[in-house]
Each structure stands twice: as structure tokens, then as C-alpha cells.
Design a protein around this motif. Structure first.
Motif, PDB file in Angstrom:
ATOM      1  N   GLY A   6     -18.654   7.441  12.699  1.00 39.84           N
ATOM      2  CA  GLY A   6     -17.867   8.453  12.004  1.00 39.84           C
ATOM      3  C   GLY A   6     -17.751   8.214  10.519  1.00 39.84           C
ATOM      4  O   GLY A   6     -16.728   8.535   9.901  1.00 39.84           O
ATOM      5  N   VAL A   7     -18.818   7.657   9.924  1.00 40.16           N
ATOM      6  CA  VAL A   7     -18.807   7.317   8.494  1.00 40.16           C
ATOM      7  C   VAL A   7     -19.515   8.414   7.694  1.00 40.16           C
ATOM      8  O   VAL A   7     -20.675   8.737   7.978  1.00 40.16           O
ATOM      9  CB  VAL A   7     -19.524   5.971   8.263  1.00 40.16           C
ATOM     10  CG1 VAL A   7     -19.709   5.703   6.778  1.00 40.16           C
ATOM     11  CG2 VAL A   7     -18.751   4.842   8.922  1.00 40.16           C
ATOM     12  N   PRO A   8     -18.864   8.993   6.697  1.00 38.01           N
ATOM     13  CA  PRO A   8     -19.568   9.940   5.837  1.00 38.01           C
ATOM     14  C   PRO A   8     -20.636   9.209   5.020  1.00 38.01           C
ATOM     15  O   PRO A   8     -20.444   8.045   4.662  1.00 38.01           O
ATOM     16  CB  PRO A   8     -18.466  10.498   4.927  1.00 38.01           C
ATOM     17  CG  PRO A   8     -17.392   9.464   4.943  1.00 38.01           C
ATOM     18  CD  PRO A   8     -17.462   8.791   6.282  1.00 38.01           C
ATOM     19  N   TYR A   9     -21.741   9.870   4.769  1.00 37.17           N
ATOM     20  CA  TYR A   9     -22.801   9.205   4.010  1.00 37.17           C
ATOM     21  C   TYR A   9     -23.560  10.181   3.121  1.00 37.17           C
ATOM     22  O   TYR A   9     -23.563  11.396   3.357  1.00 37.17           O
ATOM     23  CB  TYR A   9     -23.771   8.485   4.955  1.00 37.17           C
ATOM     24  CG  TYR A   9     -24.606   9.375   5.846  1.00 37.17           C
ATOM     25  CD1 TYR A   9     -25.867   9.809   5.454  1.00 37.17           C
ATOM     26  CD2 TYR A   9     -24.142   9.762   7.102  1.00 37.17           C
ATOM     27  CE1 TYR A   9     -26.636  10.618   6.284  1.00 37.17           C
ATOM     28  CE2 TYR A   9     -24.898  10.559   7.936  1.00 37.17           C
ATOM     29  CZ  TYR A   9     -26.160  10.991   7.517  1.00 37.17           C
ATOM     30  OH  TYR A   9     -26.919  11.781   8.336  1.00 37.17           O
ATOM     31  N   LYS A  10     -24.178   9.597   2.124  1.00 36.74           N
ATOM     32  CA  LYS A  10     -24.987  10.361   1.175  1.00 36.74           C
ATOM     33  C   LYS A  10     -26.365   9.713   1.111  1.00 36.74           C
ATOM     34  O   LYS A  10     -26.479   8.475   1.170  1.00 36.74           O
ATOM     35  CB  LYS A  10     -24.333  10.338  -0.214  1.00 36.74           C
ATOM     36  CG  LYS A  10     -25.191  10.924  -1.331  1.00 36.74           C
ATOM     37  CD  LYS A  10     -24.557  10.656  -2.698  1.00 36.74           C
ATOM     38  CE  LYS A  10     -25.496  11.094  -3.824  1.00 36.74           C
ATOM     39  NZ  LYS A  10     -24.940  10.745  -5.159  1.00 36.74           N
TER      40      LYS A  10
END
Length: 354
Positions: A121-125
């Protein structure tokens, strides 16, 4: 998918490992395994430990860590053994990322980074590679996120310098920088020596590539004591016996035979350059590799077609569907004899295409 599957994982796209077919005997050049067997003493060490399998393995991996400390010249408290380097990468996403601390990594890199981000559930770019498929290290300076960089990168085989990695680490003092050195033994520059200098640096290694232990599943993480303590908290909260006793002793014994593996790495690098030269003579574009594989493309045949024609002839390479690289194939370096067969087969396929 069953009706019981958790909604939080319902949209998860799992990592797709390289093919391991059993229908015929292939020349396997698709999963970056070593073509060389383990030294006999490493195999014998596993057999000896198998006789004790009624007992749990040592959760502290004491003897393995002791030997790794000698080989890598770091403190035992700066090392964490794991079930393959994939496990420590997952631990890093769990320990050093959350909703307020996103992850950042290249758009074309090891496919597990995005899987681990979504799993946790980690946002990433993602940051796009340059036109030549290299990483622009300047784009990772001060990004205010947990950085994950495969160095050398996969599937491209290109590497950043130690100085460029250090710039990234220095510029992100409030975030952990994870350098995945799975392929570093084939020509890259390791940054393990920097863990005493930077408290935010985590370096991961694997025994799967240069130490012929892909099937044994062993990885090592290197960092300052506090980061290792964080990762141990995650480990002991999930699977304290994460390295089985056979793998643990195989890893220790393998570290005692570093001379053997250094020799095999040199041999792989020599064969890699031979194959790259031959492929370029056949009209292929071949990226300069610091790994045990080559990333190749030809104007004479699509990547997918070459992959399928090679497979039909008993040779497996890795093809990717991502648009920007779908005309490329990643080719693991095997023995000189295997690569000679590969080159002859490629030449025959190109003749057919004419």
C-alpha cells in the motif's frame, strides 16, 4: 479469484518470473542464473545440514554473518541475511515507506519494485530512463522519497558510478536509499563501503547470480546498525527462521570459496564481450553491460518474433511486453558453448528473415 480474497489485494498485479518450462531441455538464457555448478564442498555442506532438519535453523544466522563480515569488511551488526534479496527489498518497503513516505524508482527496472509497493500500500513514482536507457542520477537528488535503484540496472545492464550513487545518498538525508546490487559482481561498483558514512544507505546483494545459488534463495542486506535493527524488527515479526539451515551453511561455505566465484565471474564477463561483439557484427544494437546478461535489439526482426523463434529451437531468452522495450530481448550469458549455439541459431533465424 475467490470471493474470500481480500479487497486490498484484489487489484494487485503479481510479479511474473522467467519461464521454467519442463517440456523439453532448453538452453536457459532467460533468468540470469549462473551456468556454472557450485563447488563440491558447498554441496556437501548442504547435505550435512539436511541431516539436522528436525531442528529449526539459527534465526540469527551467526556463522553466516561472521563469514560475510570477513569477506565484505563490515561489522556483523551491519548485515542481515534473507530468503533471497527479494525478501530484504520487501522488508525495505515495509520498514521505510508508508503513505507519507512514497517510493521512487525507474520506469524500466526490476519488476518487483512496483509489486512490493502495491502489496504494501505504498504510493510510488517512476522516473523515466533517458533515451539511451541510462538512469539520470540528477533526477534522484532530493526527491523526498525512499529511493530504490538497481545498480547495475535490469533489464538494461547499465550502471551508475559509485560517485553518482553517493550524490543520491547525500542529497536525501531524510530518506533511505536502497541500492540493489544483484549484478554488481559482473563489472559494477559496489557502495557497501559507504554504509559507515551514511546512515540512510541500504545495499542488497544476492547469491543467485554470481554465486550459483539461485535455487537456494539467499540474500544479504548491508546498512548501519540502526537500519539493520529496523529490518530485524520486520523480520522477527514475519518469519524469524527466514533462512533454512542448508542454505545458511551453503552461503557460509560459498563465501569461503570466493576465489572460485571470482574466476567464474571473469569468465562470464569475457564471454559477454565475445557475444556482444558477434551480435553487433550481425546488426544488433547491444547496450554496454555490467551484468551477466545483454539487452539486445535488431532492426531485422522484432523482439517478440526472435524470442518465439529461439524458443521453438530450444533456446529461452527473456522478452518484455512493456511498450518501450518490446523490441528488445534480455539474454543471459551462459557457457561459451551455449552462447556459440545461441549465436549460430540467431544467425540462422536472421537468414530466414531475409
Amino acid at each position: 479469484m475467490s470471493k474470500f480474497f481480500s479487497k486490498k489485494y484484489a487489484k494487485l498485479t503479481p510479479y511474473v518470473p522467467g519461464e521454467q518450462p519442463k517440456d523439453i531441455q532448453y538452453i536457459k538464457l532467460n533468468t540470469n542464473e549462473s551456468p556454472f555448478p557450485l563447488p563440491k564442498e558447498v554441496i556437501e555442506s548442504a547435505r550435512a545440514e539436511a541431516e539436522k532438519c528436525q531442528l529449526y535453523s539459527d534465526p540469527t544466522c551467526t556463522e553466516l554473518i561472521k563469514k560475510a563480515s570477513e569477506v565484505y569488511k563490515v561489522k556483523p551488526s551491519q548485515i542481515l541475511p534473507t530468503n533471497g534479496s527479494d525478501e530484504i527489498l520487501n522488508f525495505a518497503f515495509m520498514a521505510f515507506c508508508d503513505k507519507d513516505t512514497p517510493a521512487v524508482f525507474a520506469d524500466i527496472t526490476y519488476g518487483f519494485y512496483s509489486v512490493f509497493a502495491e502489496l504494501n500500500g505504498v504510493p510510488y513514482k517512476t522516473i523515466a530512463l533517458k533515451e539511451d536507457f541510462s538512469i539520470d542520477y540528477k533526477e534522484y537528488l532530493g526527491v523526498n522519497a525512499t529511493v530504490f535503484i538497481a545498480n547495475p540496472n535490469a533489464p538494461t545492464g547499465l550502471a551508475l558510478s559509485k560517485a553518482e550513487i553517493e550524490e543520491i545518498v547525500k542529497s536525501n538525508p531524510d530518506n533511505v536509499v536502497v541500492i540493489d546490487e544483484a549484478y554488481v559482481d559482473f563489472g559494477g561498483e559496489s557502495v557497501v563501503s559507504l554504509i559507515d558514512k551514511y546512515e540512510n544507505l541500504l545495499v542488497t546483494h544476492t547469491f543467485s547470480k554470481s554465486r550459483s545459488m539461485a535455487g537456494a534463495r539467499l540474500g544479504l542486506g548491508f546498512a548501519c546498525e540502526k537500519l539493520i535493527a529496523d529490518l530485524n524488527t520486520v523480520k522477527y515479526s514475519t518469519n524469524p527462521y527466514n533462512v533454512n539451515r542448508m542454505t545458511m551453511e551453503m552461503g557460509r561455505t560459498a563465501l569461503c570459496r570466493q576465489d572460485y566465484f571470482d574466476e567464474k565471474c571473469k569468465e562470464i564477463c569475457a564471454v559477454r564481450e565475445f557475444v556482444a561483439t558477434r551480435l553487433r557484427a550481425l546488426g544488433f544494437s547491444v547496450l554496454p553491460s555490467k551484468t551477466n546478461f545483454l539487452f539486445i535489439t535488431s532492426p531485422a526482426i522484432s523482439g517478440e518474433k526472435l524470442y518465439k523463434k529461439l524458443k521453438a529451437r530450444g533456446i529461452l531468452v527473456r522478452h518484455f511486453e512493456k511498450e518501450r522495450i518490446r523490441n528488445y530481448n534480455r539474454v543471459t550469458i551462459g557457457t561459451r558453448e551455449q552462447m556459440q549455439t545461441f549465436l549460430e541459431t540467431v544467425q540462422a533465424i536472421l537468414e530466414e528473415e531475409k
